[in-house]
Scaffold this active site. Sequence first.
Site, PDB file in Angstrom:
ATOM      1  N   ARG A   1      40.894  32.837   6.529  1.00 23.60           N
ATOM      2  CA  ARG A   1      41.610  31.556   6.550  1.00 23.60           C
ATOM      3  C   ARG A   1      42.215  31.295   7.922  1.00 23.60           C
ATOM      4  O   ARG A   1      42.162  30.183   8.451  1.00 23.60           O
ATOM      5  CB  ARG A   1      42.692  31.539   5.472  1.00 23.60           C
ATOM      6  CG  ARG A   1      43.427  30.195   5.371  1.00 23.60           C
ATOM      7  CD  ARG A   1      44.499  30.244   4.309  1.00 23.60           C
ATOM      8  NE  ARG A   1      43.908  30.410   2.978  1.00 23.60           N
ATOM      9  CZ  ARG A   1      44.601  30.789   1.916  1.00 23.60           C
ATOM     10  NH1 ARG A   1      45.886  31.082   2.019  1.00 23.60           N
ATOM     11  NH2 ARG A   1      44.018  30.895   0.741  1.00 23.60           N
TER      12      ARG A   1
ATOM     13  N   THR B   1      49.120  37.581  -4.954  1.00 26.31           N
ATOM     14  CA  THR B   1      49.403  38.265  -3.690  1.00 26.31           C
ATOM     15  C   THR B   1      50.391  39.412  -3.909  1.00 26.31           C
ATOM     16  O   THR B   1      50.640  40.188  -2.996  1.00 26.31           O
ATOM     17  CB  THR B   1      50.002  37.273  -2.678  1.00 26.31           C
ATOM     18  OG1 THR B   1      51.128  36.618  -3.277  1.00 26.31           O
ATOM     19  CG2 THR B   1      48.975  36.225  -2.274  1.00 26.31           C
TER      20      THR B   1
ATOM     21  N   LYS C   1      40.241  35.204  -2.529  1.00 22.76           N
ATOM     22  CA  LYS C   1      40.376  35.366  -3.989  1.00 22.76           C
ATOM     23  C   LYS C   1      39.878  34.119  -4.733  1.00 22.76           C
ATOM     24  O   LYS C   1      39.107  34.215  -5.689  1.00 22.76           O
ATOM     25  CB  LYS C   1      41.839  35.663  -4.350  1.00 22.76           C
ATOM     26  CG  LYS C   1      42.367  36.963  -3.747  1.00 22.76           C
ATOM     27  CD  LYS C   1      43.791  37.255  -4.158  1.00 22.76           C
ATOM     28  CE  LYS C   1      44.801  36.343  -3.495  1.00 22.76           C
ATOM     29  NZ  LYS C   1      44.864  36.526  -2.030  1.00 22.76           N
ATOM     30  N   THR C   2      40.323  32.962  -4.281  1.00 22.51           N
ATOM     31  CA  THR C   2      39.893  31.702  -4.914  1.00 22.51           C
ATOM     32  C   THR C   2      38.399  31.481  -4.708  1.00 22.51           C
ATOM     33  O   THR C   2      37.702  31.000  -5.610  1.00 22.51           O
ATOM     34  CB  THR C   2      40.693  30.516  -4.346  1.00 22.51           C
ATOM     35  OG1 THR C   2      42.085  30.767  -4.517  1.00 22.51           O
ATOM     36  CG2 THR C   2      40.333  29.225  -5.041  1.00 22.51           C
TER      37      THR C   2
ATOM     38  N   ASP D   1      46.020  30.924 -10.345  1.00 15.34           N
ATOM     39  CA  ASP D   1      46.448  31.473  -9.055  1.00 15.34           C
ATOM     40  C   ASP D   1      47.923  31.876  -9.140  1.00 15.34           C
ATOM     41  O   ASP D   1      48.691  31.298  -9.916  1.00 15.34           O
ATOM     42  CB  ASP D   1      46.261  30.415  -7.970  1.00 15.34           C
ATOM     43  CG  ASP D   1      46.252  31.011  -6.574  1.00 15.34           C
ATOM     44  OD1 ASP D   1      46.196  32.255  -6.454  1.00 15.34           O
ATOM     45  OD2 ASP D   1      46.307  30.240  -5.603  1.00 15.34           O
TER      46      ASP D   1
END
Length: 347
Positions: free
Chosen positions: A218, A158, A64-65, A109
């Site tokens: 990640r 999230t 997302k980032t 975020d």
Amino acid sequence: MKKDEKKEIADDSFLDQTLRPTRWDEYIGQKHIKDNVKILLRAAQERGHIPEHLLFYGPPGLGKTTLAHLIAKETGKQMKITSGPAIEKVGDLASILTNLASGDILFIDEIHRLNKMVEEILYPAMESGVLDIIIGKGPSARTIQLDLPPFTLIAATTRVAMVSSPLRSRFSGGVFRLEFYSNEEIAKIVERSSKLLKINLAPEALKEIAERSRFTPRTANYFLKRCRDFAQVYPEGKQASYGAGEKAISKEMARKALAMLAIDDIGLNSSDRKFLEILIEKFKGGPVGLKTMSAAMSEEEATVEEVIEPYLIQLGLLERTARGRVATNKAYEHLGFDSKEKQEKLL
């Protein structure tokens, strides 16, 4: 230490922190989101407008980032980064918004954790580009309206269900869900990361890391770095693979490194296995309620429900039913237990 050696160490440390793609063609997966965002950006550019506000949601570690950073690079604008919990007061948001330049991108975020009073101030800022501030209290209170420079808000969360409906509806550019990656996509990401980190990785080791990475980039990058560390430190990895090593990190080295992290062949960690073992051994496979499982594991309910269970459900090891959690025959088989039906017959 020589100057060149210092530079090499600094460069390597920088590479460790910059595995994020910098171009669209480097961003692997999430094709439907990339295609939609590219059209949105190109259309806005051709009209001479700023891009509309966007909301990305999905489990952590899916990019997302990274998408927000790519949009900033594509538009050539500065991006200011903050998070929902960091904006505690209306004044905090006012300070951020009034310091934006025209066309800047504001990335928030975990926007679901935004204070409700702050959220109310965000509505007119997103819709009309104005900031309404109340000065004073009681009868003497007055409202000041400040014009804001045009900006694009990109938000990530999230837990999209916790984002209020009025806030979700103001993301005129779209609300996009990031999906889990396939093993093939994860393998491509690991291959790219290994090149950036100058890690010599055997194809079998790459596949081993990809298949245990819980479909999450990640996690895959984390496992890759730990395999590199193992190859550097342990005797069996001394001849391998960091920088211009003569020998690649092998499948066996990768398996040993991941075993030290308690990651099994299908990516389950110790908490995942503990959950299934308790469910099978103590509760005969279920059904069991969330509170009972949480107490039995000495874990918070949110951790069980949001961290442990989703991956087990994805792999078909766990079912959530109206009566509670139930272990599947696949879970019995993976942990080496007799199937539920066989155990019931023995009883």
